[in-house]
Design a protein around this motif. Structure first.
Motif, PDB file in Angstrom:
ATOM      1  N   HIS A 134      -0.476  10.785   3.594  1.00  0.00           N
ATOM      2  CA  HIS A 134      -1.697  11.309   2.993  1.00  0.00           C
ATOM      3  C   HIS A 134      -1.441  12.760   2.627  1.00  0.00           C
ATOM      4  CE1 HIS A 134      -6.149  11.514   2.533  1.00  0.00           C
ATOM      5  NE2 HIS A 134      -5.928  12.789   2.781  1.00  0.00           N
ATOM      6  N   LEU A 135      -1.584  13.043   1.341  1.00  0.00           N
ATOM      7  CA  LEU A 135      -1.307  14.384   0.834  1.00  0.00           C
ATOM      8  C   LEU A 135      -2.560  14.919   0.151  1.00  0.00           C
ATOM      9  CD1 LEU A 135       1.196  16.322   0.413  1.00  0.00           C
ATOM     10  CD2 LEU A 135       1.366  15.327  -1.874  1.00  0.00           C
ATOM     11  N   LEU A 192       1.665  12.222   8.034  1.00  0.00           N
ATOM     12  CA  LEU A 192       2.420  10.993   8.184  1.00  0.00           C
ATOM     13  C   LEU A 192       1.603  10.089   9.105  1.00  0.00           C
ATOM     14  CD1 LEU A 192       4.980   9.350   7.678  1.00  0.00           C
ATOM     15  CD2 LEU A 192       6.046  10.529   9.614  1.00  0.00           C
ATOM     16  N   GLU A 193       0.924   9.120   8.505  1.00  0.00           N
ATOM     17  CA  GLU A 193      -0.035   8.291   9.236  1.00  0.00           C
ATOM     18  C   GLU A 193       0.642   6.999   9.695  1.00  0.00           C
ATOM     19  OE1 GLU A 193      -3.105   7.715   6.368  1.00  0.00           O
ATOM     20  OE2 GLU A 193      -3.988   9.701   6.702  1.00  0.00           O
ATOM     21  N   ASN A 213       9.916  14.048  15.852  1.00  0.00           N
ATOM     22  CA  ASN A 213      10.210  14.579  14.521  1.00  0.00           C
ATOM     23  C   ASN A 213       9.008  14.604  13.584  1.00  0.00           C
ATOM     24  OD1 ASN A 213      12.874  14.914  15.273  1.00  0.00           O
ATOM     25  ND2 ASN A 213      13.592  13.041  14.297  1.00  0.00           N
ATOM     26  N   GLN A 214       7.926  13.918  13.929  1.00  0.00           N
ATOM     27  CA  GLN A 214       6.814  13.773  12.974  1.00  0.00           C
ATOM     28  C   GLN A 214       6.237  15.094  12.518  1.00  0.00           C
ATOM     29  OE1 GLN A 214       3.792  10.563  13.644  1.00  0.00           O
ATOM     30  NE2 GLN A 214       5.058  10.177  15.428  1.00  0.00           N
ATOM     31  N   LEU A 223       3.841   1.991   3.486  1.00  0.00           N
ATOM     32  CA  LEU A 223       2.915   1.280   2.628  1.00  0.00           C
ATOM     33  C   LEU A 223       2.134   2.104   1.625  1.00  0.00           C
ATOM     34  CD1 LEU A 223       1.395  -1.315   5.097  1.00  0.00           C
ATOM     35  CD2 LEU A 223       3.007  -1.722   3.283  1.00  0.00           C
ATOM     36  N   ARG A 224       1.745   3.317   1.934  1.00  0.00           N
ATOM     37  CA  ARG A 224       0.746   3.932   1.070  1.00  0.00           C
ATOM     38  C   ARG A 224       0.936   5.445   1.009  1.00  0.00           C
ATOM     39  NH1 ARG A 224      -3.057   2.139   3.603  1.00  0.00           N
ATOM     40  NH2 ARG A 224      -3.794   3.916   4.784  1.00  0.00           N
ATOM     41  N   LEU A 225       0.853   5.991  -0.181  1.00  0.00           N
ATOM     42  CA  LEU A 225       0.754   7.430  -0.398  1.00  0.00           C
ATOM     43  C   LEU A 225      -0.586   7.712  -1.034  1.00  0.00           C
ATOM     44  CD1 LEU A 225       1.938  10.319  -0.608  1.00  0.00           C
ATOM     45  CD2 LEU A 225       2.717   9.694  -2.889  1.00  0.00           C
ATOM     46  N   THR A 226      -1.371   8.583  -0.440  1.00  0.00           N
ATOM     47  CA  THR A 226      -2.671   8.968  -0.997  1.00  0.00           C
ATOM     48  C   THR A 226      -2.601  10.433  -1.380  1.00  0.00           C
ATOM     49  OG1 THR A 226      -3.800   7.386   0.440  1.00  0.00           O
ATOM     50  CG2 THR A 226      -5.142   9.125  -0.562  1.00  0.00           C
TER      51      THR A 226
END
Length: 448
Positions: A24-25, A37-38, A391-392, A441-444
């Motif tokens: 999510h950006l 980073l979800e 590392n997240q 799966l997903r970039l927002t």
């Protein structure tokens, strides 16, 4: 895309990271205000599974955490249980453990290099596409991976979730004659490993720099793999500043739950930190084999250990992984040459009450285990801190800086596909092991 628009981009079932997660950006007035980073994969509950089990069971149970690096979980578990019981495994048994770990390093690093990461640098969507345009290189990678698998099959009983490892050593140890065919195969693999370093060092690397503290195990006189002392190289420094005992790990590395992720995040003494190849090479690269050091020089990596430059570009981690694969081949050959069969396949590890700590270097970074036992060996508490959880925070921070530099150069694009690809590449630099599955799966992207 204008500053008044909101846009959602979904990248479905990208099979070049392990696990289920999203990115999510948030961009506001041309500034990246948030990068998350979800990780939404359901909790695995391994720590709960371990409570109430006997002290000999953690290696077999925790190896199921990951099909790519099961040996890392087995070795950290063994070290923690043996520490709680006051037992040290040394000599030929310790050498066999390191040899088994070398097999995992070879197969895991090569899997990442050829099948997950190289497509990013060569304009390919997948390893299948890469095989169409670079068949010879992919076949080389598969040969190398098979060599690592052969080590794991011989010593572990099978390449995935080995069954021959036990607390105190092994269920069965090989005769010297059984290792000779393995040595022949590794000698051929060494040439492939050299060529792998040359190949990946020719890639074009985006400019990037992580400013996180680097954390890796160190061991006097050798490149730490299956044991060592946690050692810190601070951001901006060229030599490590401090170390601390493994038993003090959770005093320095604190975990917290963030609201958007099912995985915990960590900080090191209140600061962002990063484990893995960048950290290992920075603190111990000078202790690699002569072959590996020569390959690193040829690849243009800075020489570590002399107070000089430190490689902090995460995109170049693929080069360090290739050098580490070469080192693992060299080290496996050294261990085979020096091997003398032990008198027995394991040492006794009688149960006793206590708390034990163990840490090893999984291919992705430092992996810590802690177990508390009763006097009959029952596990009453377990703690696992994997490298990806550590590392997240650094990944998110580096993503924020990377995308901000891209926006400063080119502005927010109308088509966010290129931005999404850059984000995915930045995440894949770290070979995150979200779990044993493989979906990013997903970039927002929100433009407020």
């Amino acid at each position: 895309m204008t500053h008044r628009e909101s846009r959602v981009l979904r990248v479905g079932a990208l099979s070049r990271v392990e696990g289920e997660g999203a990115l999510h950006l948030r961009v506001q007035d041309g500034r990246v205000t948030e990068a998350r980073l979800e990780i939404y994969e359901p909790p695995r509950f391994f720590e709960a599974f371990l409570r109430g089990r006997g002290h000999t069971e953690p290696p077999d149970i925790t190896s199921r955490v990951c099909g790519i690096c099961p040996v890392a979980y087995q070795m950290s578990a063994c070290r923690a249980v043996e520490d709680a019981c006051g037992v040290t495994v040394d000599g030929s048994l310790a050498g066999l453990r390191r040899l088994l770990y070398c097999g995992e390093w070879i197969e895991s690093q090569v899997l990442h290099i050829y099948l997950l990461h190289a497509p990013d640098f060569l304009g390919c969507d997948s390893a299948i596409d890469l095989a169409r345009t670079h068949r010879q290189q992919v076949e080389r990678g598969l040969r190398l991976k098979q060599a690592g698998n052969a080590v794991m099959e011989l010593l572990g009983g099978r390449a995935i979730h080995p069954v021959n490892v036990r607390v105190g050593g092994f269920h069965r140890t090989p005769a010297r004659a059984e290792l000779r065919p393995l040595a022949d195969r590794l000698l051929r693999a060494r040439d492939d490993a050299w060529e792998t370093v040359r190949w990946v060092s020719s890639f074009d690397f985006p400019e990037a720099r992580t400013d996180a503290d680097l954390l890796a195990l160190t061991e006097p006189g050798t490149y730490a793999i299956e044991s060592g002392t946690p050692t810190v190289l601070p951001a901006g420094a060229t030599v490590p500043s401090r170390s601390f005992p493994v038993r003090d790990f959770t005093r320095h590395v604190a975990e917290e739950q963030v609201p958007y992720s099912t995985a915990l995040q960590s900080c090191l003494d209140g600061r962002r930190h990063l484990t893995g190849p960048l950290a290992r090479y920075a603190v111990s690269g000078h202790l690699m084999s002569p072959n590996a050091r020569a390959a690193a020089r040829e690849a243009g990596l800075p020489a570590p250990g002399d107070g000089g430059a430190v490689c902090r570009n995460p995109f170049r981690s693929i080069v360090i992984r290739a050098v580490e694969a070469l080192y693992a081949v060299d080290e496996a050959l050294r261990l085979i040459d020096a091997y003398e069969p032990p008198g027995r396949p394991s040492v006794a590890v009688p149960a006793r009450a206590g708390t034990g700590h163990g840490a090893t270097e999984a291919p992705r970074g430092l992996l810590y285990h802690r177990y508390t036992l009763t006097d009959d060996g029952t596990v009453t508490d377990a703690r696992l801190v994997p490298p990806t959880a550590q590392n997240q925070g650094a990944i998110e921070h580096d993503l924020r800086g990377l995308i901000q530099r891209e926006l400063d150069r080119h502005g927010l694009p109308d088509d966010a596909a290129g931005l999404a690809l850059l984000c995915e590449r930045a995440v894949r630099n770290h070979d995150p092991c979200i779990s044993c599955s493989a979906h990013f799966l997903r970039l927002t992207v929100e433009d407020a």
